[in-house]
Scaffold this active site. Structure first.
Site, mmCIF file in Angstrom:
data_model
loop_
_atom_site.group_PDB
_atom_site.id
_atom_site.type_symbol
_atom_site.label_atom_id
_atom_site.label_comp_id
_atom_site.label_asym_id
_atom_site.label_seq_id
_atom_site.Cartn_x
_atom_site.Cartn_y
_atom_site.Cartn_z
ATOM 1 N N TYR A 1 -2.055 -0.435 10.993
ATOM 2 C CA TYR A 1 -2.180 -1.125 9.697
ATOM 3 C C TYR A 1 -0.972 -0.811 8.820
ATOM 4 O O TYR A 1 -0.312 -1.714 8.288
ATOM 5 C CB TYR A 1 -3.468 -0.680 8.979
ATOM 6 N N THR B 1 0.814 -1.209 0.000
ATOM 7 C CA THR B 1 0.000 0.000 0.000
ATOM 8 C C THR B 1 0.853 1.268 0.000
ATOM 9 O O THR B 1 2.001 1.240 0.450
ATOM 10 C CB THR B 1 -0.902 -0.021 1.260
ATOM 11 N N ASP B 2 0.242 2.375 -0.420
ATOM 12 C CA ASP B 2 0.936 3.678 -0.337
ATOM 13 C C ASP B 2 1.038 4.173 1.110
ATOM 14 O O ASP B 2 1.812 5.086 1.404
ATOM 15 C CB ASP B 2 0.224 4.728 -1.213
ATOM 16 N N GLU B 3 0.240 3.558 2.020
ATOM 17 C CA GLU B 3 0.215 4.073 3.399
ATOM 18 C C GLU B 3 1.541 3.877 4.129
ATOM 19 O O GLU B 3 1.774 4.496 5.161
ATOM 20 C CB GLU B 3 -0.925 3.413 4.191
ATOM 21 N N LYS C 1 2.021 -3.334 7.396
ATOM 22 C CA LYS C 1 2.317 -3.531 5.973
ATOM 23 C C LYS C 1 3.775 -3.141 5.685
ATOM 24 O O LYS C 1 4.459 -3.814 4.911
ATOM 25 C CB LYS C 1 1.373 -2.692 5.097
HETATM 26 P P1 NAD Z 1 -9.812 -7.295 2.132
HETATM 27 O O1 NAD Z 1 -9.814 -6.954 3.571
HETATM 28 O O2 NAD Z 1 -11.011 -7.017 1.295
HETATM 29 O O3 NAD Z 1 -9.472 -8.840 1.933
HETATM 30 C C1 NAD Z 1 -8.485 -9.493 2.664
HETATM 31 C C2 NAD Z 1 -8.658 -11.004 2.438
HETATM 32 O O4 NAD Z 1 -7.608 -11.678 3.155
HETATM 33 C C3 NAD Z 1 -9.978 -11.552 2.981
HETATM 34 O O5 NAD Z 1 -10.560 -12.437 2.041
HETATM 35 C C4 NAD Z 1 -9.576 -12.300 4.236
HETATM 36 O O6 NAD Z 1 -10.421 -13.401 4.548
HETATM 37 C C5 NAD Z 1 -8.166 -12.762 3.872
HETATM 38 N N1 NAD Z 1 -7.323 -13.002 5.052
HETATM 39 C C6 NAD Z 1 -7.153 -12.195 6.126
HETATM 40 N N2 NAD Z 1 -6.310 -12.768 7.003
HETATM 41 C C7 NAD Z 1 -5.905 -13.941 6.459
HETATM 42 C C8 NAD Z 1 -5.020 -14.977 6.871
HETATM 43 N N3 NAD Z 1 -4.374 -14.906 8.045
HETATM 44 N N4 NAD Z 1 -4.835 -16.044 6.059
HETATM 45 C C9 NAD Z 1 -5.499 -16.130 4.874
HETATM 46 N N5 NAD Z 1 -6.361 -15.192 4.439
HETATM 47 C C10 NAD Z 1 -6.560 -14.114 5.213
HETATM 48 O O7 NAD Z 1 -8.521 -6.553 1.526
HETATM 49 P P2 NAD Z 1 -8.316 -5.864 0.111
HETATM 50 O O8 NAD Z 1 -8.828 -4.486 0.163
HETATM 51 O O9 NAD Z 1 -8.747 -6.793 -0.944
HETATM 52 O O10 NAD Z 1 -6.716 -5.761 0.101
HETATM 53 C C11 NAD Z 1 -5.929 -6.851 -0.390
HETATM 54 C C12 NAD Z 1 -4.457 -6.466 -0.237
HETATM 55 O O11 NAD Z 1 -4.195 -5.266 -0.961
HETATM 56 C C13 NAD Z 1 -4.042 -6.201 1.201
HETATM 57 O O12 NAD Z 1 -2.751 -6.741 1.383
HETATM 58 C C14 NAD Z 1 -4.016 -4.688 1.301
HETATM 59 O O13 NAD Z 1 -3.064 -4.270 2.251
HETATM 60 C C15 NAD Z 1 -3.603 -4.295 -0.097
HETATM 61 N N6 NAD Z 1 -4.073 -2.993 -0.577
HETATM 62 C C16 NAD Z 1 -5.394 -2.656 -0.501
HETATM 63 C C17 NAD Z 1 -5.813 -1.416 -1.025
HETATM 64 C C18 NAD Z 1 -7.268 -1.008 -0.987
HETATM 65 O O14 NAD Z 1 -7.573 0.128 -1.313
HETATM 66 N N7 NAD Z 1 -8.202 -1.873 -0.625
HETATM 67 C C19 NAD Z 1 -4.886 -0.552 -1.600
HETATM 68 C C20 NAD Z 1 -3.546 -0.925 -1.634
HETATM 69 C C21 NAD Z 1 -3.154 -2.159 -1.142
HETATM 70 O O1 DAU Z 2 -4.206 3.941 0.481
HETATM 71 C C1 DAU Z 2 -4.389 2.549 0.345
HETATM 72 C C2 DAU Z 2 -5.250 2.077 1.486
HETATM 73 O O2 DAU Z 2 -6.565 2.540 1.221
HETATM 74 C C3 DAU Z 2 -5.251 0.569 1.671
HETATM 75 O O3 DAU Z 2 -3.947 0.142 2.002
HETATM 76 C C4 DAU Z 2 -6.236 0.157 2.782
HETATM 77 O O4 DAU Z 2 -6.294 -1.259 2.877
HETATM 78 C C5 DAU Z 2 -7.597 0.711 2.427
HETATM 79 O O5 DAU Z 2 -8.503 0.427 3.464
HETATM 80 C C6 DAU Z 2 -7.533 2.225 2.193
HETATM 81 O O6 DAU Z 2 -7.244 2.924 3.432
HETATM 82 P P1 DAU Z 2 -7.963 4.299 3.816
HETATM 83 O O7 DAU Z 2 -7.909 4.482 5.274
HETATM 84 O O8 DAU Z 2 -7.474 5.420 2.962
HETATM 85 O O9 DAU Z 2 -9.463 3.939 3.300
HETATM 86 P P2 DAU Z 2 -10.911 4.175 3.946
HETATM 87 O O10 DAU Z 2 -11.888 3.803 2.891
HETATM 88 O O11 DAU Z 2 -11.039 3.558 5.286
HETATM 89 O O12 DAU Z 2 -10.940 5.748 4.120
HETATM 90 C C7 DAU Z 2 -10.740 6.636 3.019
HETATM 91 C C8 DAU Z 2 -10.807 8.062 3.542
HETATM 92 O O13 DAU Z 2 -12.151 8.326 3.963
HETATM 93 C C9 DAU Z 2 -9.935 8.298 4.759
HETATM 94 O O14 DAU Z 2 -9.404 9.612 4.687
HETATM 95 C C10 DAU Z 2 -10.897 8.187 5.938
HETATM 96 C C11 DAU Z 2 -12.212 8.688 5.352
HETATM 97 N N1 DAU Z 2 -13.443 8.083 5.932
HETATM 98 C C12 DAU Z 2 -13.549 6.726 5.977
HETATM 99 C C13 DAU Z 2 -14.683 6.123 6.520
HETATM 100 C C14 DAU Z 2 -14.777 4.623 6.604
HETATM 101 C C15 DAU Z 2 -14.485 8.901 6.355
HETATM 102 O O15 DAU Z 2 -14.394 10.152 6.265
HETATM 103 N N2 DAU Z 2 -15.605 8.311 6.880
HETATM 104 C C16 DAU Z 2 -15.743 6.957 7.003
HETATM 105 O O16 DAU Z 2 -16.789 6.480 7.520
#
Ligand code: NAD
Ligand code: DAU
Length: 354
Positions: free
Chosen positions: A161, A135-137, A165
């Protein structure tokens, strides 16, 4: 060359989009290892449950015995590692699972992969790839005038988180430097699209707006994220798997920075257009709530390396991607019903009650 890939976390948001797309390639077989936490949902993969080149295994990446057995049985030529605890707010309330899965789980997976890889023929060892999805975080927070994150930006993770990562990224890196394992890491910005669990901003706002519920915006709503349509992220991962240079990291982003309030307003207008009208415009449902602790102000990705070296760039514009996404959630009532019961309700009640 025919490829067998083990995907971890394939029942989650990005993993299921990745599997649905890549199972259509005849040369690829996929084994999906997923623990099915609250975020994992087999409904996402219902359409391919009986596909001859797809297999689901329920299990934990930290279960070394299971991982060892899967590697021996399936002899993959690649692992694409999505499995993680992924929600920042949950990591603030309870960081332990994030360390267990994101750090210890990734370590266990790497150790078993190293043991398996060491036993391969020289040719198979060279061809093998481990793609780590990050992730970019990990780069921390930007000020308004700062340049976007590049691959050389110093790590400065702020939430549990992000720290978990970042730790996993470092362990992955070390397995290349020390053992020569062909690892590649992608650091991506915020994804949106079908199958995202509605604890995250975009699906939460779509579903609340649809039902005329309050739209909880943290702080002043001016935090900025760089949004990328999930299919573009999946294509970036496939590109890195095919053509990436082992040991390298690639930033992936949408060149699409937007403040949260603008995202929420866009969603309100689209839901007003596509769903039955309320008495008032849905923008009036916006409610400013207590800010997230340690809330990162701005993320932005410089994704020029992957474009320059591997030829990937996003296809979807935000305008077309968000329209498709809103439409998808409004059209998939059964999926929504399924994920918004039980533990989901409990999370919403606890998190938004204070
Ligand atoms: P998600 O939370 O939707 O899915 C995570 C999946 O991992 C789920 O199916 C869960 O059951 C499985 N899981 C959790 N713990 C596990 C374990 N111990 N063993 C096996 N499976 C397990 O997440 P996502 O949003 O699809 O993100 C996937 C990956 O991409 C993550 O590594 C996250 O850090 C990264 N990522 C997400 C975003 C985003 O915006 N969602 C952006 C950048 C990177
Ligand atoms: O940047 C990549 C990341 O993006 C991934 O690594 C994470 O897995 C993914 O969850 C996401 O993280 P964020 O914290 O940026 O996403 P989230 O959707 O939780 O929140 C996006 C923005 O919106 C953040 O600034 C918080 C704000 N927010 C979120 C929720 C859930 C609100 O203002 N209200 C809300 O109820």
């Amino acid at each position: 060359m025919a490829k067998k890939i083990i995907v971890t976390g394939g029942a989650g948001f990005i993993g299921s989009n990745f599997i649905l797309k890549h199972i259509t390639d005849d040369s690829i077989s996929i084994v999906n290892l997923d623990k099915l936490t609250y975020a994992g949902n087999l409904r996402n993969l219902e359409s391919i449950a009986d596909h001859p080149r797809y297999k689901f295994v329920r299990g934990d990446i930290a279960d070394r015995e299971l991982v060892r057995q899967l590697l021996r049985e399936h002899k993959p030529s690649a692992i694409v590692h999505f499995a993680a605890e992924s929600h920042v707010d949950r990591s603030i309330r309870g960081p332990e699972d994030f360390i267990k899965t994101n750090v210890n789980g990734t370590f266990a997976l790497l150790e078993e992969t190293r043991a398996y890889w060491t036993e391969l023929s020289q040719e198979d060892r060279q061809a093998f790839r481990f793609v780590h999805i990050s992730t970019d975080e990990v780069f921390g927070s930007l000020g308004p005038a700062d340049s976007p994150f590049s691959e050389t930006t110093q790590y400065a993770p702020n939430s549990p988180y992000a720290a978990s990562k970042a730790a996993s990224d470092h362990v992955v890196r070390a397995y290349h430097h020390t053992y020569g394992l062909s690892v590649l890491t992608t650091n991506c910005s915020n994804n949106y699209g079908p199958f995202q669990f509605p604890e995250k901003l975009i699906p939460l706002m779509i579903l609340n707006a649809r039902s005329g519920k309050a739209l909880p915006v943290y702080g002043d709503g001016k935090n900025v994220r760089d949004w990328l349509y999930v299919e573009d992220h999946c294509e970036a991962i496939a590109t890195v798997l095919r053509r990436g240079q082992p040991g390298e990291t690639y930033n992936v982003g949408g060149w699409n920075e937007k403040p949260n309030l603008e995202i929420v307003h866009t969603i309100c207008d689209l839901v007003d257009e596509m769903s039955s009208r309320l008495q008032k415009p849905r923008r009036e449902l916006v409610t400013f709530v207590k800010d997230r602790t340690g809330h990162d102000r701005r993320y932005a990705m410089n994704a020029s390396k992957i474009e320059r070296e591997l030829g990937w760039k996003p296809k979807e514009t935000f305008e077309s991607g968000i329209r498709k996404t809103v439409h998808w959630y409004l059209e998939h009532e059964n999926w929504v019903q399924d994920v918004t019961s039980g533990s989901y309700r409990q999370w919403i009640e606890t998190h938004y009650s204070a």
